[in-house]
Design a protein around this motif. Structure first.
Motif, PDB file in Angstrom:
ATOM      1  N   THR A  71       0.261   3.707  -6.259  1.00  0.00           N
ATOM      2  CA  THR A  71       0.690   2.877  -5.136  1.00  0.00           C
ATOM      3  C   THR A  71       1.450   1.685  -5.699  1.00  0.00           C
ATOM      4  O   THR A  71       1.336   1.354  -6.889  1.00  0.00           O
ATOM      5  CB  THR A  71      -0.485   2.384  -4.282  1.00  0.00           C
ATOM      6  N   VAL A  72       2.212   1.027  -4.853  1.00  0.00           N
ATOM      7  CA  VAL A  72       3.018  -0.103  -5.305  1.00  0.00           C
ATOM      8  C   VAL A  72       2.143  -1.208  -5.880  1.00  0.00           C
ATOM      9  O   VAL A  72       2.538  -1.880  -6.847  1.00  0.00           O
ATOM     10  CB  VAL A  72       3.891  -0.631  -4.147  1.00  0.00           C
ATOM     11  N   ARG A  73       0.947  -1.388  -5.355  1.00  0.00           N
ATOM     12  CA  ARG A  73       0.106  -2.471  -5.876  1.00  0.00           C
ATOM     13  C   ARG A  73      -0.379  -2.199  -7.305  1.00  0.00           C
ATOM     14  O   ARG A  73      -0.947  -3.083  -7.948  1.00  0.00           O
ATOM     15  CB  ARG A  73      -1.061  -2.745  -4.942  1.00  0.00           C
ATOM     16  N   ASP A  74      -0.125  -0.984  -7.838  1.00  0.00           N
ATOM     17  CA  ASP A  74      -0.427  -0.702  -9.245  1.00  0.00           C
ATOM     18  C   ASP A  74       0.657  -1.217 -10.182  1.00  0.00           C
ATOM     19  O   ASP A  74       0.499  -1.144 -11.414  1.00  0.00           O
ATOM     20  CB  ASP A  74      -0.562   0.816  -9.476  1.00  0.00           C
ATOM     21  N   LEU A  75       1.752  -1.732  -9.643  1.00  0.00           N
ATOM     22  CA  LEU A  75       2.913  -2.085 -10.450  1.00  0.00           C
ATOM     23  C   LEU A  75       2.592  -3.014 -11.631  1.00  0.00           C
ATOM     24  O   LEU A  75       3.115  -2.791 -12.735  1.00  0.00           O
ATOM     25  CB  LEU A  75       3.994  -2.709  -9.562  1.00  0.00           C
ATOM     26  N   PRO A  76       1.749  -4.053 -11.469  1.00  0.00           N
ATOM     27  CA  PRO A  76       1.496  -4.936 -12.622  1.00  0.00           C
ATOM     28  C   PRO A  76       0.982  -4.188 -13.852  1.00  0.00           C
ATOM     29  O   PRO A  76       1.369  -4.518 -14.982  1.00  0.00           O
ATOM     30  CB  PRO A  76       0.450  -5.918 -12.080  1.00  0.00           C
ATOM     31  N   GLN A  77       0.148  -3.188 -13.653  1.00  0.00           N
ATOM     32  CA  GLN A  77      -0.410  -2.445 -14.783  1.00  0.00           C
ATOM     33  C   GLN A  77       0.581  -1.442 -15.368  1.00  0.00           C
ATOM     34  O   GLN A  77       0.379  -0.936 -16.481  1.00  0.00           O
ATOM     35  CB  GLN A  77      -1.687  -1.708 -14.362  1.00  0.00           C
ATOM     36  N   LEU A  78       1.647  -1.151 -14.645  1.00  0.00           N
ATOM     37  CA  LEU A  78       2.647  -0.198 -15.116  1.00  0.00           C
ATOM     38  C   LEU A  78       3.778  -0.863 -15.889  1.00  0.00           C
ATOM     39  O   LEU A  78       4.620  -0.178 -16.472  1.00  0.00           O
ATOM     40  CB  LEU A  78       3.227   0.571 -13.921  1.00  0.00           C
ATOM     41  N   LEU A  79       3.790  -2.186 -15.891  1.00  0.00           N
ATOM     42  CA  LEU A  79       4.774  -2.962 -16.633  1.00  0.00           C
ATOM     43  C   LEU A  79       4.083  -3.725 -17.756  1.00  0.00           C
ATOM     44  O   LEU A  79       2.853  -3.787 -17.820  1.00  0.00           O
ATOM     45  CB  LEU A  79       5.509  -3.927 -15.694  1.00  0.00           C
ATOM     46  N   TYR A  92       5.467  12.445   0.120  1.00  0.00           N
ATOM     47  CA  TYR A  92       5.915  11.050   0.102  1.00  0.00           C
ATOM     48  C   TYR A  92       6.806  10.802   1.324  1.00  0.00           C
ATOM     49  O   TYR A  92       7.434  11.711   1.853  1.00  0.00           O
ATOM     50  CB  TYR A  92       6.716  10.763  -1.173  1.00  0.00           C
ATOM     51  N   ARG A  93       6.870   9.540   1.750  1.00  0.00           N
ATOM     52  CA  ARG A  93       7.691   9.148   2.881  1.00  0.00           C
ATOM     53  C   ARG A  93       9.050   8.678   2.351  1.00  0.00           C
ATOM     54  O   ARG A  93       9.111   7.913   1.396  1.00  0.00           O
ATOM     55  CB  ARG A  93       7.001   8.060   3.694  1.00  0.00           C
ATOM     56  N   SER A 111       0.821  -1.217   0.000  1.00  0.00           N
ATOM     57  CA  SER A 111       0.000   0.000   0.000  1.00  0.00           C
ATOM     58  C   SER A 111       0.851   1.262   0.000  1.00  0.00           C
ATOM     59  O   SER A 111       0.322   2.377  -0.030  1.00  0.00           O
ATOM     60  CB  SER A 111      -0.945   0.013   1.202  1.00  0.00           C
ATOM     61  N   ALA A 112       2.172   1.119   0.006  1.00  0.00           N
ATOM     62  CA  ALA A 112       3.057   2.278  -0.073  1.00  0.00           C
ATOM     63  C   ALA A 112       2.809   3.040  -1.372  1.00  0.00           C
ATOM     64  O   ALA A 112       2.425   2.467  -2.399  1.00  0.00           O
ATOM     65  CB  ALA A 112       4.512   1.837   0.001  1.00  0.00           C
ATOM     66  N   ARG A 113       3.026   4.329  -1.336  1.00  0.00           N
ATOM     67  CA  ARG A 113       2.880   5.145  -2.537  1.00  0.00           C
ATOM     68  C   ARG A 113       4.067   4.918  -3.476  1.00  0.00           C
ATOM     69  O   ARG A 113       5.140   4.503  -3.038  1.00  0.00           O
ATOM     70  CB  ARG A 113       2.773   6.616  -2.160  1.00  0.00           C
ATOM     71  N   MET A 114       3.844   5.199  -4.761  1.00  0.00           N
ATOM     72  CA  MET A 114       4.913   5.025  -5.747  1.00  0.00           C
ATOM     73  C   MET A 114       4.824   6.139  -6.781  1.00  0.00           C
ATOM     74  O   MET A 114       3.792   6.303  -7.448  1.00  0.00           O
ATOM     75  CB  MET A 114       4.817   3.663  -6.428  1.00  0.00           C
ATOM     76  N   LEU A 115       5.898   6.895  -6.871  1.00  0.00           N
ATOM     77  CA  LEU A 115       6.009   7.958  -7.865  1.00  0.00           C
ATOM     78  C   LEU A 115       6.566   7.348  -9.152  1.00  0.00           C
ATOM     79  O   LEU A 115       7.609   6.702  -9.136  1.00  0.00           O
ATOM     80  CB  LEU A 115       6.942   9.058  -7.364  1.00  0.00           C
ATOM     81  N   VAL A 116       5.873   7.553 -10.259  1.00  0.00           N
ATOM     82  CA  VAL A 116       6.283   6.978 -11.537  1.00  0.00           C
ATOM     83  C   VAL A 116       6.843   8.085 -12.425  1.00  0.00           C
ATOM     84  O   VAL A 116       6.169   9.089 -12.686  1.00  0.00           O
ATOM     85  CB  VAL A 116       5.111   6.271 -12.242  1.00  0.00           C
ATOM     86  N   ALA A 117       8.078   7.888 -12.878  1.00  0.00           N
ATOM     87  CA  ALA A 117       8.731   8.808 -13.808  1.00  0.00           C
ATOM     88  C   ALA A 117       9.138   8.012 -15.039  1.00  0.00           C
ATOM     89  O   ALA A 117       9.989   7.124 -14.953  1.00  0.00           O
ATOM     90  CB  ALA A 117       9.945   9.464 -13.157  1.00  0.00           C
ATOM     91  N   LYS A 118       8.512   8.322 -16.172  1.00  0.00           N
ATOM     92  CA  LYS A 118       8.824   7.645 -17.435  1.00  0.00           C
ATOM     93  C   LYS A 118       9.259   8.687 -18.445  1.00  0.00           C
ATOM     94  O   LYS A 118       8.471   9.554 -18.835  1.00  0.00           O
ATOM     95  CB  LYS A 118       7.616   6.879 -17.955  1.00  0.00           C
ATOM     96  N   GLY A 119      10.515   8.608 -18.849  1.00  0.00           N
ATOM     97  CA  GLY A 119      11.033   9.556 -19.822  1.00  0.00           C
ATOM     98  C   GLY A 119      10.794  10.986 -19.382  1.00  0.00           C
ATOM     99  O   GLY A 119      11.086  11.357 -18.248  1.00  0.00           O
ATOM    100  N   ASP A 154       8.297   5.373   0.954  1.00  0.00           N
ATOM    101  CA  ASP A 154       7.589   5.052  -0.275  1.00  0.00           C
ATOM    102  C   ASP A 154       8.561   4.706  -1.386  1.00  0.00           C
ATOM    103  O   ASP A 154       9.785   4.687  -1.197  1.00  0.00           O
ATOM    104  CB  ASP A 154       6.690   6.217  -0.658  1.00  0.00           C
ATOM    105  N   SER A 155       8.002   4.461  -2.570  1.00  0.00           N
ATOM    106  CA  SER A 155       8.788   3.918  -3.680  1.00  0.00           C
ATOM    107  C   SER A 155       8.690   4.832  -4.901  1.00  0.00           C
ATOM    108  O   SER A 155       7.865   5.740  -4.967  1.00  0.00           O
ATOM    109  CB  SER A 155       8.286   2.522  -4.033  1.00  0.00           C
ATOM    110  N   SER A 156       9.525   4.526  -5.879  1.00  0.00           N
ATOM    111  CA  SER A 156       9.452   5.181  -7.179  1.00  0.00           C
ATOM    112  C   SER A 156       9.745   4.144  -8.258  1.00  0.00           C
ATOM    113  O   SER A 156      10.467   3.166  -8.017  1.00  0.00           O
ATOM    114  CB  SER A 156      10.438   6.350  -7.265  1.00  0.00           C
ATOM    115  N   LEU A 157       9.179   4.350  -9.427  1.00  0.00           N
ATOM    116  CA  LEU A 157       9.465   3.541 -10.595  1.00  0.00           C
ATOM    117  C   LEU A 157      10.052   4.463 -11.652  1.00  0.00           C
ATOM    118  O   LEU A 157       9.383   5.407 -12.084  1.00  0.00           O
ATOM    119  CB  LEU A 157       8.200   2.863 -11.122  1.00  0.00           C
ATOM    120  N   LEU A 158      11.300   4.211 -12.037  1.00  0.00           N
ATOM    121  CA  LEU A 158      12.044   5.091 -12.937  1.00  0.00           C
ATOM    122  C   LEU A 158      12.326   4.356 -14.238  1.00  0.00           C
ATOM    123  O   LEU A 158      13.047   3.348 -14.255  1.00  0.00           O
ATOM    124  CB  LEU A 158      13.356   5.524 -12.276  1.00  0.00           C
TER     125      LEU A 158
END
Length: 342
Positions: A41-49, A329-330, A25-33, A336-340
Motif C-alpha cells: 500500500t502507499v503508506r508502506d512507501l517510507p520503508q521502500l525508500l 488494482y484500480r 490506503s491505496a494499493r501500490m505495485l512495486v517493481a524493482k529491477g 492505485d499506484s506503482s513504484l518503479l
C-alpha cells in the motif's frame, strides 16, 4: 516504434471513479529491477525508500477549466489547455465546427470569450472579455476538468474539488491533476520525514493534451503538446547535492519526471528551468535526472504508457500491468499506484 505495442485490454470495472479513503490506503505495485513484483500500500512507501532519497512533487493546482456554453444557438464545451497570457487561453472545443474566428462564446455566470485563432492541433485561442481576472471568471463558470474516463461515467460533484487536488497544490494553472501525488496525506509525509526521505516541489502546469489519445500508428508521428514548467535554482541545487551524496531522485508522477528530464544536462546535472516543454519519452530514451518513479496506472497506447516502458522496459511493464489487472488494482487518475525502480 509501433503504438500498438503499448496496447492492453483493461476490464472497465477496474477504472476507478472515486479515490479510496484515506488516500494513502491505496494499493501500490512495486517493481524493482528484475525482482518479482511486490504488492504493497502507499503508506508502506517510507520503508521502500532509503534515507537520503528525494521525492519530487509537482505543486501545480488544478483550476476549474471545463466550461459549458453556446455560440449562438449551438451548444459548445471548452476545456482550457494552456495559458497564453493574462486573458487568453488555448482550449479544446466540443462542437468546434460550429465556431469560427471572431465568434463570441457565452458561458455560465455571464462569462464570455472571443474565439480568436484556430491551431493545427484543433484547439482555439479564447480571449476572455471583461476586466475581472480569468481565475475569477473560471471560479464562477467552470467545473473541475475530470478525465473523460471519469466524466463520461458520472457528473462532477463537490467531492471532486478536493479529491482531484493534491496536498501540494499551490500554483494555479493545471487542467489535469498530477495524480500520483493524490495518494499523499500529512500522516504519510510525517512518516517519510521520520525515515529521512527528503522532499522537493517543482511545477508543471499539466495541459488537457495529457488526455488525448495517440492517433498515429508510429510514435515518430506523434506531436506532444507543450506545457509550462519551472524548477528554481535552490531546488536544483539541493537535488544535485542529494544525488552527489548518494541519494536517489524519485519523481512523484510523470509530470515531475518530464520536468526534471527537461531540465537535466547530459551528465545528469539538473539546471534551473522556466520554459515550455514537449518532451516525449519513449523506449530507448536515456534517463538523466531520475532514479525512479511513483505513478498511477496509465491508459493503453498512451504517451505515459510509453514513458514507463522507457524507464523499466516494455516487456517488464506489460508484465506489471498484467499482474495489476489479475490482482484487480484500480486504474487511472483515481486509482492505485506503482513504484518503479529500474
Amino acid at each position: 516504434m509501433r503504438v500498438d505495442l503499448f496496447d492492453f485490454e483493461l476490464p472497465q470495472e477496474l477504472i476507478a471513479l472515486r479515490p479510496v479513503q484515506p488516500r494513502d490506503s491505496a494499493r501500490m505495485l512495486v517493481a524493482k529491477g528484475d525482482a518479482p513484483f511486490d504488492d504493497h500500500t502507499v503508506r508502506d512507501l517510507p520503508q521502500l525508500l532509503e534515507p537520503g532519497d528525494v521525492l519530487v512533487f509537482n505543486d501545480t493546482r488544478v483550476i476549474p477549466a471545463q466550461l459549458e456554453g453556446r455560440r449562438g444557438d449551438a451548444r459548445i464545451g471548452a476545456t482550457l489547455h494552456k495559458r497564453i497570457d493574462l486573458r487568453r487561453w488555448q482550449a479544446f472545443i466540443r462542437n468546434a465546427k460550429r465556431v469560427r474566428e471572431g465568434d463570441q462564446l457565452v458561458f455560465g455566470g455571464g462569462v464570455t470569450a472571443i474565439a480568436e485563432e484556430r491551431h493545427s492541433d484543433g484547439s482555439i485561442t479564447l480571449a476572455f472579455e471583461g476586466e475581472e481576472p480569468v481565475e475569477v471568471l473560471l471560479d464562477r463558470a467552470g467545473t473541475m476538468p475530470l478525465p473523460p474516463y471519469i466524466a463520461g461515467k458520472r457528473p462532477t460533484d463537490e467531492r471532486d474539488y478536493s479529491d482531484y487536488q493534491t496536498m501540494f497544490a499551490v500554483e494555479d494553472g493545471a487542467v489535469a491533476a498530477p495524480t500520483a501525488a493524490l495518494h499523499f496525506t500529512p500522516e504519510l509525509i510525517a512518516a517519510l520525514d521520520e525515515r529521512g526521505i527528503q522532499r522537493e516541489t517543482i511545477t508543471l502546469h499539466v495541459g488537457a493534451g495529457t488526455f488525448l489519445p495517440v492517433k498515429a500508428d508510429d510514435t515518430d508521428d506523434h506531436q506532444m503538446h507543450s506545457e509550462w514548467g519551472r524548477i528554481t535554482a535552490d531546488v536544483a541545487e539541493r537535488l544535485n547535492a542529494a544525488r552527489a551524496a548518494g541519494g536517489r531522485i524519485i519523481a512523484v508522477g510523470t509530470t515531475s519526471l518530464r520536468t526534471l528530464e527537461s531540465a537535466a544536462w547530459e551528465d545528469g546535472t539538473i539546471q534551473p528551468f522556466e520554459a515550455d516543454t514537449n518532451i516525449f519519452i519513449t523506449p530507448g530514451y536515456n534517463f538523466r535526472a531520475v532514479d525512479g518513479l511513483m505513478t498511477n496506472f496509465h491508459l493503453p497506447k498512451s504517451t505515459l504508457m510509453m514513458l514507463v516502458s522507457a524507464l523499466m522496459g516494455r516487456d517488464r511493464m506489460m508484465a506489471a500491468y498484467a499482474h495489476a489487472i489479475a490482482a484487480k488494482y484500480r486504474f487511472y487518475s483515481y486509482g492505485d499506484s506503482s513504484l518503479l525502480i529500474p
